[in-house]
Motif scaffolding. Sequence first.
Motif, short mmCIF file in Angstrom:
data_model
loop_
_atom_site.label_atom_id
_atom_site.label_comp_id
_atom_site.label_asym_id
_atom_site.label_seq_id
_atom_site.Cartn_x
_atom_site.Cartn_y
_atom_site.Cartn_z
N SER B 44 13.20 16.49 1.05
CA SER B 44 12.36 17.27 0.13
C SER B 44 11.09 17.71 0.84
O SER B 44 10.64 18.85 0.69
CB SER B 44 12.00 16.44 -1.09
OG SER B 44 13.14 16.07 -1.79
N ASP B 172 16.34 22.07 -4.11
CA ASP B 172 16.19 20.63 -3.84
C ASP B 172 17.03 19.86 -4.85
O ASP B 172 16.63 19.71 -5.99
CB ASP B 172 14.71 20.25 -3.94
CG ASP B 172 14.48 18.84 -3.42
OD1 ASP B 172 15.47 18.14 -3.14
OD2 ASP B 172 13.30 18.45 -3.31
N GLU B 173 18.17 19.40 -4.43
CA GLU B 173 19.10 18.67 -5.31
C GLU B 173 19.24 19.35 -6.67
O GLU B 173 18.95 18.73 -7.71
CB GLU B 173 18.62 17.23 -5.51
CG GLU B 173 18.52 16.46 -4.21
CD GLU B 173 18.17 15.00 -4.46
OE1 GLU B 173 18.85 14.40 -5.30
OE2 GLU B 173 17.23 14.50 -3.83
#
Lengths: 404, 251
Positions: B44, B172-173
Amino acid sequence: MNRLVKDNILKGITYIASALSVIVLAAILWYLVSNGLSLISSDLIVGDYYATTENAAISNDYIYDESAIGEYTGEGYYSAKWGIALEDITTAHNDEEISVVYVDPNSPFMHMNSLVSGEDGMALSLTEGSSIQNIYYLDEAGETVFLSRVKMADAQNTIAVLDANATGIVSINYESIGGGIRGSIFATLYLIGISLLISLPIGISSAIYLHEYASKNKINSLIRQGIDTLTGVPSIVYGLMGVTVLFPVTQLAGATSTSILLGGLTLAIMLLPTIIRSTEEALIVVPQSLRDGSLSLGATKSQTIFKVVLPCAVNGILTGVLLGIGRVIGESAALVYTTSTVINDNPTILSQGTSLSLMIWSIMSGEQPNYELASAISLIILVIVFAINFIVKIIGKRLAKSFV
Amino acid sequence: METCFDVKNIDLFYGDKQALKDVNMEIYKNRVTAFIGPSGCGKSTFIRCLNRMNDLIEGCKVSGEIIKDGLDIYSPKQDIVDLRTRVGMVFQKPNPFPMSIYDNIAYGPRCQGLKDKKKLDEIVTTSLKQVALYDEVADRLGDSAIGLSGGQQQRLCIARCIAMSPEVILMDEPTSALDPISTSKIEDLCLELKKDYTIVIVTHNMQQAARISDYTAFFLLGEVVEMDETDTIFSHPKDKRTENYITGRFG
Ligand SMILES: Nc1ncnc2c1ncn2[C@@H]1O[C@H](COP(=O)(O)OP(=O)(O)OP(=O)(O)O)[C@@H](O)[C@H]1O
Ligand SMILES: [Mg+2]
């Protein structure tokens, strides 16, 4: 001891505590209602505080025309000849009075000039609620007859005498009713307006600076601590500060004495910490992910604050506004030196005057404390607070809706 | 193949703590690049470097260069707001604004000063169609976006990002909070979007990385251990640590 017993004791304590607060609140309300409710009327709300005695003669330009005078079907005894309706009342001070309930627009009593020295010739019209002291009229022979308060006896008799004997009206002596709180209501609204107009933009901006822009350094934590300390400063100190520091500022605006403007400025400063604090609390609650989302879409920092953060914080900010208004309405100590304690029937921003709370202080600190009037004012304050809460809540809902 | 980001010697510190160590990589245009690695390894942190979202974190210091279109995005000459209009981001947790669906998507363009109602309508419609959300919400564009399901919210956030027509989309995810159906919808979407956009995606799901990405980078303790074409990483990893991680996950 058994855990369950402990639990129940704790529960009992919370019950008793909340019951106690409800009882106290009910007792206060009951006291105010039982003392003040009978006084509450439209006259109280729109009336002058000071009773004035007027002596007025029918204007020379007025031409009497009986056929121009209209009908009236309301309360009281009406003279269709002179266009005036009267009734008997008992005042707050237990006086029997003959009170005016209606005056026809074409009645001679609507076209008078003052006989009081100093305001010679000023146009006057008899206002509803005034009490009549005596009347001079013309009889059949054209002689002027003096109808004294004693000869008038009561409303019914007065109308009968005028209808039967009078061929013209010469002059009248009457007293306007006093004890009204119109001036103080206006002064209170002025104070709310001035103080919010100043403290809201400054307070919200400072909160935005502190929470959105400021980095966590020594100076900023010092500012924050200062603001917290300001919340605890007694309001009389704000009053002293106002009269010494802010008075010159109001002089620039043209004030020659202490004034509502000065009071409003003082209250604005007093409100700042409250507004800053509650705005900041509201900003803290706005999730960081929304700010990130906005910035990641290429919005500038200010766009992010105005389009996303502030709208999300609106309800919290309004809570601060409510607290602020509450403080303004309830404040008296900070106003004693800044707006003065002189009740003013027609306050302007640059004149002296009392807010409703300060008016209570004023009438209770005289030689004859007027509990009834004070209670009536308290009731009105409660109603105003309630109404403002309601309005602000609706504004909050509207704002939130326009955003969703 | 054109390079989109050329990352050179990136070191990143949170205060005294180093979170990225000498990261070097090239991210190619119109490809899907996946970042994998154990929790806390800096995925991240690194993806946030690419649109300078780390600037918002107090005490975060970055050194090194990330060259995009010939300019180091960390150079003072870089206009950060402009960079973010070109490099969009979708977050792990859906973060729709508490506004209507329409306003959510129109937010970015409006911030750029676009007021033309017709153009905005068009942008909203095409963005929603691209993320296959249009049919589900066409009749309630004026309703609050908060009322959507999690998967719908995430697709809305992607649509919001696409509405800016960025060059790059960082994710991000994006599917970690979603059910399998929503997840596969978003995966399909990535493959679809690849034609027009460069996509960088962080994921904990090996299969997902294998399914949708062209390149994969394996992060460990703030370092990029290995980066290569996805097929190579998953079939013949050069580094033992990569192999352990991948096989460990595959059981
Ligand atoms: N704002 C921050 N301040 C200080 N340290 C941070 C901050 N954000 C992340 N870190 C640290 O930096 C390291 C990398 O964090 P990062 O969030 O990039 O990991 P990640 O690979 O995304 O992990 P995950 O898979 O769990 O999301 C971690 O050790 C984390 O504790
Ligand atoms: Mg992460």
